[in-house]
Design a protein around this motif. Structure first.
Motif, short mmCIF file in Angstrom:
data_model
loop_
_atom_site.label_atom_id
_atom_site.label_comp_id
_atom_site.label_asym_id
_atom_site.label_seq_id
_atom_site.Cartn_x
_atom_site.Cartn_y
_atom_site.Cartn_z
N LEU A 1 0.92 -0.92 -0.08
CA LEU A 1 0.02 -0.01 -0.02
C LEU A 1 0.80 1.22 -0.08
O LEU A 1 0.46 2.28 -0.71
CB LEU A 1 -1.00 0.06 1.37
N LEU A 2 1.95 1.10 0.72
CA LEU A 2 3.04 2.48 0.63
C LEU A 2 3.49 2.50 -0.68
O LEU A 2 3.83 3.80 -0.99
CB LEU A 2 3.92 2.13 1.74
N ALA A 3 3.96 1.50 -1.27
CA ALA A 3 4.54 1.59 -2.53
C ALA A 3 3.60 2.10 -3.69
O ALA A 3 3.97 2.86 -4.38
CB ALA A 3 5.03 0.13 -3.04
N VAL A 4 2.36 1.47 -3.61
CA VAL A 4 1.39 1.97 -4.59
C VAL A 4 0.93 3.52 -4.24
O VAL A 4 1.13 4.36 -5.41
CB VAL A 4 0.18 1.16 -4.47
N SER A 5 0.62 3.65 -3.28
CA SER A 5 0.24 5.22 -2.91
C SER A 5 1.54 6.31 -3.15
O SER A 5 1.59 7.34 -3.66
CB SER A 5 0.00 5.36 -1.53
N GLY A 6 2.64 5.96 -2.81
CA GLY A 6 3.94 6.72 -3.15
C GLY A 6 4.19 6.70 -4.76
O GLY A 6 4.47 7.76 -5.21
N LEU A 7 3.94 5.70 -5.56
CA LEU A 7 4.00 5.63 -6.79
C LEU A 7 2.88 6.57 -7.43
O LEU A 7 3.38 7.52 -8.24
CB LEU A 7 3.69 4.35 -7.28
N VAL A 8 1.92 6.65 -6.89
CA VAL A 8 0.75 7.48 -7.44
C VAL A 8 0.90 8.94 -7.07
O VAL A 8 0.75 9.83 -7.74
CB VAL A 8 -0.57 7.05 -6.85
N MET A 9 1.39 9.17 -5.87
CA MET A 9 1.75 10.67 -5.53
C MET A 9 2.93 11.13 -6.38
O MET A 9 2.57 12.08 -7.01
CB MET A 9 2.19 10.65 -4.07
N TRP A 10 3.82 10.35 -6.85
CA TRP A 10 4.99 10.79 -7.61
C TRP A 10 4.51 11.04 -8.74
O TRP A 10 4.81 12.22 -9.52
CB TRP A 10 6.28 9.67 -7.72
N TRP A 11 3.66 10.14 -9.66
CA TRP A 11 3.14 10.32 -10.87
C TRP A 11 2.11 11.62 -10.77
O TRP A 11 2.18 12.28 -11.97
CB TRP A 11 2.09 9.20 -11.14
N LYS A 12 1.33 11.80 -9.83
CA LYS A 12 0.79 13.14 -9.98
C LYS A 12 1.48 14.59 -9.80
O LYS A 12 0.82 15.45 -10.32
CB LYS A 12 -0.52 12.99 -8.79
N ARG A 13 2.54 14.53 -9.34
CA ARG A 13 3.25 15.79 -9.16
C ARG A 13 4.46 15.70 -9.85
O ARG A 13 5.21 16.83 -9.90
CB ARG A 13 3.79 15.62 -7.34
N ARG A 14 4.90 14.77 -10.65
CA ARG A 14 6.20 14.67 -11.33
C ARG A 14 6.01 15.90 -12.36
O ARG A 14 5.05 15.92 -13.30
CB ARG A 14 6.60 13.37 -11.98
N PRO A 15 7.10 16.82 -12.82
CA PRO A 15 7.26 17.71 -14.06
C PRO A 15 7.21 16.81 -15.27
O PRO A 15 7.86 15.52 -15.26
CB PRO A 15 8.31 18.41 -13.74
N LYS A 16 6.51 16.92 -16.31
CA LYS A 16 6.48 16.32 -17.54
C LYS A 16 7.82 15.99 -17.96
O LYS A 16 8.85 17.04 -18.09
CB LYS A 16 5.59 16.99 -18.41
N GLY A 17 8.37 14.60 -18.46
CA GLY A 17 9.67 14.45 -18.72
C GLY A 17 10.96 14.44 -17.81
O GLY A 17 11.81 14.20 -18.39
N ARG A 18 10.42 14.59 -16.63
CA ARG A 18 11.42 14.51 -15.79
C ARG A 18 11.19 13.46 -14.49
O ARG A 18 10.03 13.21 -14.52
CB ARG A 18 11.66 15.95 -15.04
N VAL A 19 12.25 13.10 -13.84
CA VAL A 19 12.17 12.18 -12.79
C VAL A 19 11.08 12.80 -11.59
O VAL A 19 10.43 12.06 -10.97
CB VAL A 19 13.59 11.64 -11.96
N GLY A 20 11.10 14.12 -11.31
CA GLY A 20 10.70 14.76 -10.13
C GLY A 20 10.95 14.55 -8.72
O GLY A 20 10.06 14.52 -8.10
N ALA A 21 12.32 14.33 -8.62
CA ALA A 21 12.72 13.94 -7.10
C ALA A 21 12.84 15.33 -6.54
O ALA A 21 13.07 16.55 -7.12
CB ALA A 21 14.00 13.69 -6.98
N PRO A 22 12.54 15.51 -5.28
CA PRO A 22 12.64 16.78 -4.52
C PRO A 22 13.93 17.50 -4.57
O PRO A 22 14.89 16.73 -4.53
CB PRO A 22 12.30 16.42 -3.05
#
Length: 443
Positions: free
Chosen positions: A372-393
């Motif tokens: 559940l942590l892995a799936v929710s973390g993946l969804v959060m990252w997908w929703k906030r990531r800049p287009k075409g970038r990894v989107g790390a903080p």
């Protein structure tokens, strides 16, 4: 001048968030695999019963045949040497024998104990052995123990940094409960991630720590410390010191504390003198409850090892019996040192057997929480990531702020040396990546 504390907390939060992100990226795929296989292994007995039913289900008879006929039937039927025998606790179950063939392959053979009829064989361990080897990563090679330690250390870093990020800091929503319903956006998934981590973090950390006794560096260091402090296995009988059994003679089912421990069979020991029948008669005389497993050593000077199959560690009992039927040692849990008791207790709770169904389903909850942590973390990252970038903080400026991460990470890196080594590599790669991006940035 304004209060610098909010700025520091903001920078520290970003620094911890960055490492939480990268730790998850590094280990969550492996943790998900271990959680899945661990959840399956909690139901080992049920899986074995289903897989072995075609051979193991028999009709109860009046009396058992000679145990030496069991081993003879299994040796001929499976084409190898019997290395251990599991004696069942039910009259309608076959005897289960492990047979090692000349090419090194092992088979699990089944023999009717009443008439010594060979019922068939299957690959050793079958499905649950594959699950176990996948869970421990042994399936990928001999260096798996190093990877297990690295993953375990980073999993604890995930838990510690996750608790830091969860800390309310005057925020009331999404602390103990989840806002909204799926798919209501990133706040819902953020709350699922945070609240799951809050409730399951301790269980996940427990599973990580208690799964480490066999790790390469940390496990060996702790084992050596327990031996040096005299808090491990009990002293050997005065007549014979503990011996370390090689792989071919390693006793089965004895648990972590007695793993690899062997004893001389005695001055008159000879496997041809009495054989398995003599040994089982001696086991019955000692009133060892069934089921139990008898390990038959290849070295004729060693004693047979008889290990009770247990659910709670307090029931641990291992007998060492010579081929002449003489009892060489009777080892029980209350003879263990405090270090050995703690480790064996941890393993039993980890495997979900120590406290019955509640223990099993609590550990199962921890495995589900990892996914559940892995799936929710993946969804959060997908929703906030800049287009075409990894989107790390982004990395916050200033060594003082980055030191906030080290306060959390360094103690774990010291406790788990392989995690510390991987941390050094991660820091070097992080530094290298920032230097490359700086050079490539337009002037």
């Amino acid at each position: 001048m304004g209060d610098p504390k909010p700025h520091f907390l903001s920078g520290a939060y970003r620094a911890v968030w960055r490492w939480h992100f990268y730790a998850g990226l590094l280990v969550l795929p492996v943790l998900c695999l271990m959680a899945l296989t661990g959840a399956l292994y909690l139901f080992k007995d049920e899986i074995d019963a289903a897989v072995y039913r075609p051979w193991e289900q028999i009709e109860a008879g009046p009396a058992w045949a000679s145990p030496d006929r069991w081993t003879a039937a299994a040796s001929v039927g499976a084409g190898g040497r019997v290395v251990n025998v599991r004696v069942p606790d039910r009259p309608d179950r076959a005897v289960r024998l492990t047979v090692r063939r000349p090419d090194g392959e092992q088979r699990t053979a089944f023999v009717n104990p009443y008439d010594s009829q060979y019922l068939g064989s299957t690959r050793y361990g079958d499905l649950t052995e594959i699950i176990k080897r996948t869970h421990s990563l042994a399936i990928i090679g001999p260096w798996a123990n190093l990877l297990v330690e690295i993953v375990a250390g980073w999993a604890l870093i995930l838990v510690a940094t996750g608790m830091f990020l969860w800390w309310p800091r005057k925020r009331e929503a999404g602390v103990l409960t989840v806002r909204g319903t799926p798919p209501s956006g990133r706040p819902f998934w953020r709350d699922v991630h945070a609240v799951t981590g809050l409730y399951a973090g301790a269980v996940i950390a427990f599973l990580v720590v208690t799964g480490m006794p066999w790790s390469a560096v940390w496990g060996d260091r702790v084992l050596a410390l327990i031996r040096e402090t005299g808090t491990g296995r009990p002293a050997a009988p005065a007549a014979s010191p503990w011996l370390h059994a090689d792989h071919a003679d390693a006793p089965a089912g004895v648990g972590w504390t007695m793993e690899g421990a062997a004893l001389h069979g005695g001055p008159d020991s000879s496997h041809g003198a009495g054989g398995l029948a003599t040994v089982l008669a001696a086991v019955d005389a000692e009133a060892l409850p069934r089921p139990f497993t008898v390990t038959i050593p290849t070295d004729p000077t060693l004693a047979y090892t008889v290990a009770r199959e247990i659910r709670q560690v307090e029931d641990t009992r291992t007998l060492y019996i010579g081929a002449d039927g003489g009892l060489r040692a009777d080892i029980r849990y209350d003879q263990f040192g405090v270090g050995a008791k703690a480790f064996d207790w941890g393993v039993a709770v980890h495997q979900g057997t120590q406290y019955g169904w509640l223990n099993r389903y609590l550990m199962l909850g921890g495995c589900i929480a990892v996914w559940l942590l892995a799936v929710s973390g993946l969804v959060m990252w997908w929703k906030r990531r800049p287009k075409g970038r990894v989107g790390a903080p982004a990395a916050p400026p200033g060594p003082r702020i980055r030191a906030a991460v080290l306060v959390i990470v360094l103690p774990l890196a010291i406790i788990y040396p392989m995690t510390g080594a991987s941390l050094v590599v991660a820091l070097a790669l992080d530094r290298l990546g920032r230097l490359i991006r700086r050079r490539l940035a337009p002037a």
